[in-house]
Design a protein around this motif. Structure first.
Motif, PDB file in Angstrom:
ATOM      1  N   HIS A 116       0.811  -1.219   0.000  1.00  0.00           N
ATOM      2  CA  HIS A 116       0.000   0.000   0.000  1.00  0.00           C
ATOM      3  C   HIS A 116       0.844   1.270   0.000  1.00  0.00           C
ATOM      4  O   HIS A 116       0.295   2.375   0.088  1.00  0.00           O
ATOM      5  CB  HIS A 116      -0.923   0.016   1.221  1.00  0.00           C
ATOM      6  N   PHE A 117       2.178   1.107  -0.107  1.00  0.00           N
ATOM      7  CA  PHE A 117       3.061   2.257  -0.028  1.00  0.00           C
ATOM      8  C   PHE A 117       4.014   2.291  -1.217  1.00  0.00           C
ATOM      9  O   PHE A 117       4.193   1.293  -1.914  1.00  0.00           O
ATOM     10  CB  PHE A 117       3.833   2.236   1.296  1.00  0.00           C
ATOM     11  N   GLU A 118       4.625   3.451  -1.447  1.00  0.00           N
ATOM     12  CA  GLU A 118       5.456   3.658  -2.627  1.00  0.00           C
ATOM     13  C   GLU A 118       6.770   2.894  -2.559  1.00  0.00           C
ATOM     14  O   GLU A 118       7.157   2.226  -3.503  1.00  0.00           O
ATOM     15  CB  GLU A 118       5.748   5.159  -2.804  1.00  0.00           C
ATOM     16  N   ASN A 119       7.463   3.000  -1.440  1.00  0.00           N
ATOM     17  CA  ASN A 119       8.811   2.448  -1.346  1.00  0.00           C
ATOM     18  C   ASN A 119       8.865   1.374  -0.270  1.00  0.00           C
ATOM     19  O   ASN A 119       8.650   1.659   0.915  1.00  0.00           O
ATOM     20  CB  ASN A 119       9.806   3.576  -1.029  1.00  0.00           C
ATOM     21  N   HIS A 123       9.186   1.667   3.847  1.00  0.00           N
ATOM     22  CA  HIS A 123       8.112   1.104   4.663  1.00  0.00           C
ATOM     23  C   HIS A 123       8.659   0.134   5.694  1.00  0.00           C
ATOM     24  O   HIS A 123       8.192   0.085   6.835  1.00  0.00           O
ATOM     25  CB  HIS A 123       7.082   0.397   3.776  1.00  0.00           C
ATOM     26  N   ASN A 173       5.436   8.456   2.245  1.00  0.00           N
ATOM     27  CA  ASN A 173       5.580   7.186   1.527  1.00  0.00           C
ATOM     28  C   ASN A 173       4.235   6.602   1.078  1.00  0.00           C
ATOM     29  O   ASN A 173       4.204   5.536   0.471  1.00  0.00           O
ATOM     30  CB  ASN A 173       6.332   6.173   2.396  1.00  0.00           C
ATOM     31  N   LYS A 175       0.915   6.227  -1.266  1.00  0.00           N
ATOM     32  CA  LYS A 175       0.729   6.362  -2.705  1.00  0.00           C
ATOM     33  C   LYS A 175       0.077   7.712  -3.014  1.00  0.00           C
ATOM     34  O   LYS A 175      -0.671   8.260  -2.206  1.00  0.00           O
ATOM     35  CB  LYS A 175      -0.124   5.217  -3.242  1.00  0.00           C
ATOM     36  N   SER A 176       0.387   8.232  -4.189  1.00  0.00           N
ATOM     37  CA  SER A 176      -0.104   9.555  -4.568  1.00  0.00           C
ATOM     38  C   SER A 176      -1.615   9.654  -4.479  1.00  0.00           C
ATOM     39  O   SER A 176      -2.160  10.674  -4.034  1.00  0.00           O
ATOM     40  CB  SER A 176       0.353   9.893  -5.988  1.00  0.00           C
ATOM     41  N   ASP A 178      -3.577   8.232  -2.444  1.00  0.00           N
ATOM     42  CA  ASP A 178      -3.996   8.332  -1.037  1.00  0.00           C
ATOM     43  C   ASP A 178      -3.650   9.712  -0.465  1.00  0.00           C
ATOM     44  O   ASP A 178      -4.462  10.315   0.247  1.00  0.00           O
ATOM     45  CB  ASP A 178      -3.328   7.225  -0.215  1.00  0.00           C
ATOM     46  N   LYS A 179      -2.456  10.208  -0.779  1.00  0.00           N
ATOM     47  CA  LYS A 179      -2.082  11.551  -0.305  1.00  0.00           C
ATOM     48  C   LYS A 179      -3.005  12.608  -0.903  1.00  0.00           C
ATOM     49  O   LYS A 179      -3.420  13.542  -0.203  1.00  0.00           O
ATOM     50  CB  LYS A 179      -0.622  11.843  -0.667  1.00  0.00           C
TER      51      LYS A 179
END
Length: 291
Positions: A116-119, A123, A173, A175-176, A178-179
């Motif tokens: 669920h996260f970019e990196n 994470h 971190n 995902k775009s 979500d931000k």
């Protein structure tokens, strides 16, 4: 290395000697007893930092007094607490918004799943930091979840033991999509600005929490500002930029108005010693914060 083998350091100075050093550098001491008592409460190097703008080549400008330096210290002390109060409100709001979104989008343990996260590497570092914070926490709600759920900590509980810095990294971190959802739902600023602002405010909070100096201090963590903000004369490396950011993040206008009133009163109380340019306040700073 044996400390005795290192370069010889200066011997410790008595409070009386510290006062003599200041006098030898041209500082006017109006009341030596009061000055000694101040040095007994405030470390010499902490206090003397407030005189950096009042001297050149280690000599104070003519007419500078101990009372002026002490007043700057007191101003900074009160200034920090005003900023901490507002920063706390932003921090608590983001804890709520981030955990709410993760829980309702990815589930109660969604914060533990790297997908669920970019990196993934970032994470993994976050999960390790969270685990350390959970294990050393003395909070009752953490003990409750260990006793009842075998140590499974839902995201809305986990965020409450994170430092502001860790919370900032968690948001960074995400995902775009979500931000952007958090930004659009709660604020009038793009996610890329929120990411920068959270990082800077966590930096400021850390300085304040450790009683660090804000007055006349260039800040290394600079908030992202648009061209309009820069045209207003807001300097990114001074504390006013972070106050301006707080304005964008505090939705309660009554609370914000109360803050500005308290800030105006503080600046007015110390107007004889405070140089507003040292903290990045433009000439029309009140208008900028009120509008």
């Amino acid at each position: 290395m044996d400390p005795q083998d290192s370069v010889a350091l200066k011997p410790p100075a008595t409070f009386e000697s510290q006062l003599q050093i200041l006098k030898s550098r041209g500082l006017i001491i109006e009341d030596e007893d009061l000055a000694i008592r101040a040095l007994q409460r405030i470390n010499y190097y902490r206090l003397s930092a407030y005189g950096l703008s009042l001297k050149r080549n280690d000599q104070f400008f003519e007419g500078v007094t101990f009372s002026q330096i002490h007043a700057l210290y007191e101003f900074d002390h009160r200034f920090r607490y005003l900023i901490m109060d507002m920063t706390e409100q932003v921090e608590i709001a983001f804890r709520t918004q981030i955990s709410y979104h993760i829980a309702h989008t990815y589930g109660v343990l969604g914060h533990l799943q790297s997908v669920h996260f970019e990196n993934e590497g970032y994470h993994s570092l976050f999960v390790n930091e969270l685990d350390k914070e959970v294990r050393r926490s003395q909070e009752i709600f953490i003990k409750y979840h260990f006793d009842k759920y075998g140590g499974l900590i839902p995201v809305w509980v986990a965020v409450e033991v994170l430092s502001f810095g860790a919370l900032s990294k968690l948001f960074s971190n995400m995902k775009s999509i979500d931000k952007n959802h958090i930004a659009k739902t709660n604020y009038r600023a793009p996610a890329v600005y929120l990411e920068s602002w959270l990082k800077c405010l966590s930096y400021i909070r850390n300085i304040c929490a450790h009683y660090g100096r804000i007055y006349n201090r260039p800040l290394t963590s600079k908030p992202r500002l648009n061209d309009q903000s820069k045209k207003m004369g807001i300097q990114q490396n001074k504390i006013f930029a972070d106050i301006y950011v707080l304005k964008q993040l505090i939705p309660d206008r009554d609370k914000w108005s109360d803050f500005v009133i308290r800030l105006e009163a503080l600046v007015s109380a110390y107007e004889e010693v405070v140089e507003l340019e040292r903290i990045g306040f433009p000439g029309n700073w009140e208008d900028i914060l009120i509008k």
